[in-house]
Design an enzyme around this catalytic site. Sequence first.
Site, PDB file in Angstrom:
ATOM      1  CG  ASP A  15      -1.942   1.025   1.307  1.00 30.94           C
ATOM      2  OD1 ASP A  15      -2.235   1.475  -0.062  1.00 30.94           O
ATOM      3  OD2 ASP A  15      -2.775   1.236   2.368  1.00 30.94           O
ATOM      4  CG  HIS A  27       0.210   1.975  -9.276  1.00 29.68           C
ATOM      5  ND1 HIS A  27      -0.178   1.657  -7.943  1.00 29.68           N
ATOM      6  CD2 HIS A  27      -1.106   2.779  -9.943  1.00 29.68           C
ATOM      7  CE1 HIS A  27      -1.184   2.059  -7.751  1.00 29.68           C
ATOM      8  NE2 HIS A  27      -1.984   2.470  -8.885  1.00 29.68           N
ATOM      9  CG  LEU A  64       9.008 -17.747  -2.621  1.00 28.41           C
ATOM     10  CD1 LEU A  64       8.524 -18.035  -1.200  1.00 28.41           C
ATOM     11  CD2 LEU A  64       9.755 -16.665  -2.904  1.00 28.41           C
TER      12      LEU A  64
HETATM   13  C1  FPP Z   1      -1.797  -0.031  -3.468  1.00 29.74           C
HETATM   14  O1  FPP Z   1      -1.391   1.471  -3.420  1.00 29.74           O
HETATM   15  C2  FPP Z   1      -1.154  -0.689  -4.447  1.00 29.74           C
HETATM   16  C3  FPP Z   1      -1.888  -1.513  -5.434  1.00 29.74           C
HETATM   17  C4  FPP Z   1      -3.238  -1.129  -5.528  1.00 29.74           C
HETATM   18  C5  FPP Z   1      -1.432  -2.239  -6.335  1.00 29.74           C
HETATM   19  C6  FPP Z   1       0.071  -2.866  -6.122  1.00 29.74           C
HETATM   20  C7  FPP Z   1       0.695  -2.964  -7.534  1.00 29.74           C
HETATM   21  C8  FPP Z   1       2.128  -2.859  -7.671  1.00 29.74           C
HETATM   22  C9  FPP Z   1       2.900  -2.826  -6.610  1.00 29.74           C
HETATM   23  C10 FPP Z   1       2.426  -2.762  -9.235  1.00 29.74           C
HETATM   24  C11 FPP Z   1       2.777  -3.986  -9.797  1.00 29.74           C
HETATM   25  C12 FPP Z   1       2.499  -5.411  -9.223  1.00 29.74           C
HETATM   26  C13 FPP Z   1       2.865  -6.639  -9.593  1.00 29.74           C
HETATM   27  C14 FPP Z   1       2.532  -7.742  -9.006  1.00 29.74           C
HETATM   28  C15 FPP Z   1       3.632  -6.864 -10.824  1.00 29.74           C
HETATM   29  P1  FPP Z   1      -2.398   2.641  -3.622  1.00 29.74           P
HETATM   30  O2  FPP Z   1      -2.500   3.127  -5.133  1.00 29.74           O
HETATM   31  O3  FPP Z   1      -3.846   2.170  -2.949  1.00 29.74           O
HETATM   32  O4  FPP Z   1      -1.846   3.703  -2.776  1.00 29.74           O
HETATM   33  P2  FPP Z   1      -2.409   4.965  -1.904  1.00 29.74           P
HETATM   34  O5  FPP Z   1      -3.352   4.195  -0.756  1.00 29.74           O
HETATM   35  O6  FPP Z   1      -1.226   5.726  -1.361  1.00 29.74           O
HETATM   36  O7  FPP Z   1      -3.375   5.599  -2.771  1.00 29.74           O
END
Ligand code: FPP
Length: 254
Positions: A21, A38, A132
Amino acid sequence: MDIKSKINTKNTPKHVAVIMDGNGRWAKKKGMARVFGHKNGVKAVRETIEAAAEINIKVLTLYAFSTENWNRPKKEIDVLMSLLVTSLKDELKRLQKNNIKLECIGNIDNLPKKAHKELLEVVEKTKDNTHLTLILALSYGSREEIVNAIKKISKKVVNKELLTEEIDEKIINNHLYTFTLPDVDFLIRTSGEQRISNFLLWQIAYAELYFTNTLWPDFRKEHFFEAILDYQNRERRFGKTSEQLQDRNEQTEK
Ligand code: FPP
């Protein structure tokens, strides 16, 4: 002494789950669009997988996209899905080299065709790896998973394949996406939020929880090892008393 060498590799959690997050806030702090966060989150994903493999963790589950995430702006969803496709392509070699098996949980039929296809290909190609197991939770919602399990179990009862009296925790467990996996031992959430957000509700019944203020794109191996050290300094009692655990430890030491 570096942080990794402080870890007792004989007492690492078997199954670690991570709520990644803070991508959006990380980007905002830099005056950039959310998708920049992201994109920079991918490096943190790679570091976390490598760190888990280095200290012999058997299962790592990453919350990559929730059922609720479909409500985000279409542009952001598109970027997340194309990041998934490119990352899977880029990571395949590394997964093979490090003997890592990829699996996924969630309603993956909802994914765009390209992402769905790429995902199944990598799952197939890595299926015999044993060091893993990396689970990506994609279009995943824990309540939906439980509802689906109840539907499957009810059908078996209606078809007389199962008696109501036979339904126990094991039966429920066996109808979840995670039926082959051990329970989660340790759940990490980054970015300072202290919520579960519909993630593995059944599977975290006895998990230790760990919250860090680090935003996901800044998360590195050292942060992961720090979290594991914190886990190793805790006492997991599973409803028992400290004294009962002490007695058991003394007995096994004899
Ligand atoms: C949360 O941050 C993150 C996500 C919803 C997506 C996680 C995705 C990645 C790390 C990118 C690539 C993933 C893979 C598996 C290759 P948020 O957008 O909710 O952040 P915020 O709470 O600050 O708005």
